[in-house]
Design a protein around this motif. Structure first.
Motif, mmCIF file in Angstrom:
data_model
loop_
_atom_site.group_PDB
_atom_site.id
_atom_site.type_symbol
_atom_site.label_atom_id
_atom_site.label_comp_id
_atom_site.label_asym_id
_atom_site.label_seq_id
_atom_site.Cartn_x
_atom_site.Cartn_y
_atom_site.Cartn_z
ATOM 1 N N SER A 1 -65.231 13.979 -38.416
ATOM 2 C CA SER A 1 -64.701 15.287 -38.901
ATOM 3 C C SER A 1 -63.705 16.059 -37.715
ATOM 4 O O SER A 1 -64.278 16.247 -36.489
ATOM 5 N N ILE A 2 -62.815 16.708 -38.139
ATOM 6 C CA ILE A 2 -61.903 17.553 -37.483
ATOM 7 C C ILE A 2 -62.262 18.850 -37.761
ATOM 8 O O ILE A 2 -61.955 19.389 -38.600
ATOM 9 N N GLU A 3 -62.435 19.719 -36.670
ATOM 10 C CA GLU A 3 -62.956 20.879 -36.896
ATOM 11 C C GLU A 3 -62.013 21.976 -35.993
ATOM 12 O O GLU A 3 -61.697 21.341 -34.905
ATOM 13 N N PRO A 4 -61.699 23.092 -36.547
ATOM 14 C CA PRO A 4 -61.071 24.131 -35.657
ATOM 15 C C PRO A 4 -61.732 24.373 -34.209
ATOM 16 O O PRO A 4 -62.747 24.231 -34.336
ATOM 17 N N ILE A 5 -60.455 24.513 -33.259
ATOM 18 C CA ILE A 5 -61.031 25.013 -31.929
ATOM 19 C C ILE A 5 -61.548 26.427 -32.001
ATOM 20 O O ILE A 5 -62.675 26.779 -31.403
ATOM 21 N N LEU A 6 -60.919 27.156 -32.903
ATOM 22 C CA LEU A 6 -61.018 28.651 -32.981
ATOM 23 C C LEU A 6 -61.174 28.855 -34.638
ATOM 24 O O LEU A 6 -60.151 28.412 -35.093
ATOM 25 N N GLN A 7 -62.298 29.692 -35.073
ATOM 26 C CA GLN A 7 -62.263 30.006 -36.449
ATOM 27 C C GLN A 7 -62.913 31.296 -36.704
ATOM 28 O O GLN A 7 -63.785 31.574 -36.082
ATOM 29 N N CYS A 8 -62.168 31.989 -37.263
ATOM 30 C CA CYS A 8 -62.514 33.465 -37.694
ATOM 31 C C CYS A 8 -62.638 33.669 -39.134
ATOM 32 O O CYS A 8 -61.585 33.306 -39.798
ATOM 33 N N ASP A 9 -63.721 34.029 -39.644
ATOM 34 C CA ASP A 9 -64.162 34.137 -40.864
ATOM 35 C C ASP A 9 -64.511 35.686 -41.264
ATOM 36 O O ASP A 9 -65.199 36.125 -40.885
ATOM 37 N N ARG A 10 -63.494 36.051 -42.226
ATOM 38 C CA ARG A 10 -63.852 37.611 -42.641
ATOM 39 C C ARG A 10 -64.024 38.428 -41.716
ATOM 40 O O ARG A 10 -64.840 39.449 -41.737
ATOM 41 N N LEU A 11 -63.286 38.488 -40.731
ATOM 42 C CA LEU A 11 -63.427 39.485 -39.512
ATOM 43 C C LEU A 11 -63.092 40.877 -39.901
ATOM 44 O O LEU A 11 -61.923 41.220 -40.550
ATOM 45 N N THR A 12 -63.876 41.692 -39.681
ATOM 46 C CA THR A 12 -63.719 43.201 -40.161
ATOM 47 C C THR A 12 -64.207 44.017 -38.868
ATOM 48 O O THR A 12 -65.221 43.822 -38.289
ATOM 49 N N LYS A 13 -63.192 45.126 -38.552
ATOM 50 C CA LYS A 13 -63.577 45.960 -37.496
ATOM 51 C C LYS A 13 -63.222 47.386 -37.815
ATOM 52 O O LYS A 13 -62.461 47.561 -38.290
ATOM 53 N N ARG A 14 -64.458 48.149 -37.694
ATOM 54 C CA ARG A 14 -64.273 49.606 -37.985
ATOM 55 C C ARG A 14 -64.655 50.478 -36.972
ATOM 56 O O ARG A 14 -65.486 50.034 -36.114
ATOM 57 N N PHE A 15 -64.038 51.691 -36.774
ATOM 58 C CA PHE A 15 -64.263 52.633 -35.889
ATOM 59 C C PHE A 15 -64.640 53.920 -36.238
ATOM 60 O O PHE A 15 -64.073 54.174 -37.397
ATOM 61 N N ILE A 16 -65.242 54.799 -35.584
ATOM 62 C CA ILE A 16 -65.464 56.018 -35.996
ATOM 63 C C ILE A 16 -64.752 57.004 -35.225
ATOM 64 O O ILE A 16 -64.530 56.918 -33.968
ATOM 65 N N SER A 17 -63.896 57.881 -35.996
ATOM 66 C CA SER A 17 -63.048 58.842 -35.371
ATOM 67 C C SER A 17 -63.484 60.048 -35.874
ATOM 68 O O SER A 17 -63.203 60.418 -37.210
#
Length: 81
Positions: free
Chosen positions: A2-18
């Motif tokens: 199987s060919i798999e991605p070298i980089l895979q990002c799934d549902r990335l979420t980033k939150r900060f407090i301000s």
């Protein structure tokens, strides 16, 4: 084989407090890059480009979601890989 991605990002979420507010910079971003592919990250200032690249490179941890490099979760790797 199987060919798999070298980089895979799934549902990335980033939150900060301000102050007393929570700010969501990225909200469930997913993509995969195969070996040999070229990708550009474009968008207006403040749209989360640097945050996305920091998460994909393992320089920052996502609030939610996963990053896999050659099939391995970055959260499970140490500095030696």
């Amino acid at each position: 084989m199987s060919i798999e991605p070298i980089l895979q990002c799934d549902r990335l979420t980033k939150r900060f407090i301000s102050g007393d507010r929570e700010i969501t910079v990225l909200d469930q971003v997913s993509f995969a890059l195969m070996r040999g592919e070229v990708c550009a990250v474009v968008g207006p200032s403040g749209s989360g480009k640097t945050t996305l690249l920091s998460l994909a490179a393992g320089l920052a941890r996502p609030s939610d979601g996963t990053v896999r490099l050659q099939g391995k979760h970055l959260s499970q790797l140490d500095e030696d890989g």
